[in-house]
Motif scaffolding. Structure first.
Motif, PDB file in Angstrom:
ATOM      1  N   PHE A   1      38.008  44.541  39.281  1.00  0.00           N
ATOM      2  CA  PHE A   1      37.615  43.821  40.572  1.00  0.00           C
ATOM      3  C   PHE A   1      37.919  44.505  41.791  1.00  0.00           C
ATOM      4  O   PHE A   1      37.238  44.703  42.638  1.00  0.00           O
ATOM      5  CB  PHE A   1      37.868  42.301  40.577  1.00  0.00           C
ATOM      6  CG  PHE A   1      37.565  41.817  42.125  1.00  0.00           C
ATOM      7  CD1 PHE A   1      36.295  41.203  42.149  1.00  0.00           C
ATOM      8  CD2 PHE A   1      38.306  41.738  43.200  1.00  0.00           C
ATOM      9  CE1 PHE A   1      35.958  40.758  43.294  1.00  0.00           C
ATOM     10  CE2 PHE A   1      37.786  41.292  44.424  1.00  0.00           C
ATOM     11  CZ  PHE A   1      36.608  40.534  44.396  1.00  0.00           C
TER      12      PHE A   1
ATOM     13  N   LEU B   1      41.169  36.145  45.007  1.00  0.00           N
ATOM     14  CA  LEU B   1      41.049  37.711  44.814  1.00  0.00           C
ATOM     15  C   LEU B   1      41.319  38.260  46.118  1.00  0.00           C
ATOM     16  O   LEU B   1      41.670  39.398  46.158  1.00  0.00           O
ATOM     17  CB  LEU B   1      39.623  37.736  44.544  1.00  0.00           C
ATOM     18  CG  LEU B   1      39.145  37.286  43.084  1.00  0.00           C
ATOM     19  CD1 LEU B   1      37.487  37.188  43.023  1.00  0.00           C
ATOM     20  CD2 LEU B   1      39.668  38.192  42.098  1.00  0.00           C
TER      21      LEU B   1
ATOM     22  N   ALA C   1      36.494  35.502  39.422  1.00  0.00           N
ATOM     23  CA  ALA C   1      35.273  35.937  40.007  1.00  0.00           C
ATOM     24  C   ALA C   1      34.399  35.096  39.218  1.00  0.00           C
ATOM     25  O   ALA C   1      33.295  34.621  40.049  1.00  0.00           O
ATOM     26  CB  ALA C   1      34.859  37.365  39.479  1.00  0.00           C
TER      27      ALA C   1
ATOM     28  N   ASP D   1      41.661  38.336  37.134  1.00  0.00           N
ATOM     29  CA  ASP D   1      40.353  38.588  38.252  1.00  0.00           C
ATOM     30  C   ASP D   1      39.097  38.111  37.726  1.00  0.00           C
ATOM     31  O   ASP D   1      38.198  37.546  38.400  1.00  0.00           O
ATOM     32  CB  ASP D   1      40.483  39.979  38.605  1.00  0.00           C
ATOM     33  CG  ASP D   1      41.585  40.279  39.441  1.00  0.00           C
ATOM     34  OD1 ASP D   1      42.363  39.339  39.888  1.00  0.00           O
ATOM     35  OD2 ASP D   1      41.699  41.591  39.913  1.00  0.00           O
TER      36      ASP D   1
END
Length: 192
Positions: free
Chosen positions: A76, A30, A16, A12
């Protein structure tokens, strides 16, 4: 070797970072990974399924706009759940037909309905008052502190703490093994 790894194989934090540099497929991954978790939180907070879907989409739009703010210091999923919870609270406050402070004064006795032996968390949450459900979901589902919940709801900290305590007490009582099957004495002295 950096190579062209598929988004599905990345962590993640890596996704990101890629999303922050403009990689839309990375952000799409995501959303695929965490969309159902966000929608589930919103439903537990009291949102109808269609509203939960809309708010989840809005939360991911906000997350996309602010992805550079995500530093990977936490998960996240926790970050985007907080965004979604705050969006729901804003909506809930706007649509609410009651005042959280007034509700505390009005509560004299708890819900005593006859519950089935087997009850899941979603059903138990539905038995809470809207204020209790929002406060419990914010503090335990979205991971915000009592103080953050009080600020988001624009109510005193003590009000949030009261709703959370009462809500958790009701959940424990509803989810305790054997509760609801016997009907009779549900007093505060005995258990069973």
């Amino acid at each position: 070797m950096a190579g062209a790894r598929s988004p599905a194989s990345l962590h993640d934090v890596e996704l990101a970072a890629l999303a922050a540099s403009g990689d839309r497929p990375a952000f799409g991954e995501l959303v695929r990974r965490h969309g159902s978790t966000v929608r589930g939180l919103l439903r537990r907070m009291g949102a109808e399924p269609s509203l939960a879907d809309d708010l989840a989409q809005d939360a991911f739009l906000v997350a996309f706009e602010r992805i550079a703010e995500f530093r990977g210091e936490g998960a996240f999923s926790a970050w985007v759940r907080k965004i979604a919870a705050r969006l729901y609270v804003r909506r809930w406050r706007r649509d609410a037909r009651f005042d959280l402070d007034m509700e505390i004064a009005d509560e004299g006795h708890g819900d005593e309905g006859s519950a089935a032996d087997r009850i899941d968390l979603d059903e138990a949450l539905k038995a809470l008052s809207p204020a209790e459900r929002v406060c419990v979901s914010l503090c335990y589902g979205a991971g915000v502190s009592h103080a953050e919940a009080a600020e988001a709801l624009n109510v005193p900290l003590g009000t949030v703490k009261s709703h959370v305590k009462r809500g958790l007490d009701k959940l424990r009582a509803r989810l305790a093994p054997g509760v609801g099957a016997q009907g009779g004495a549900e007093g505060s002295r005995g258990h069973g």
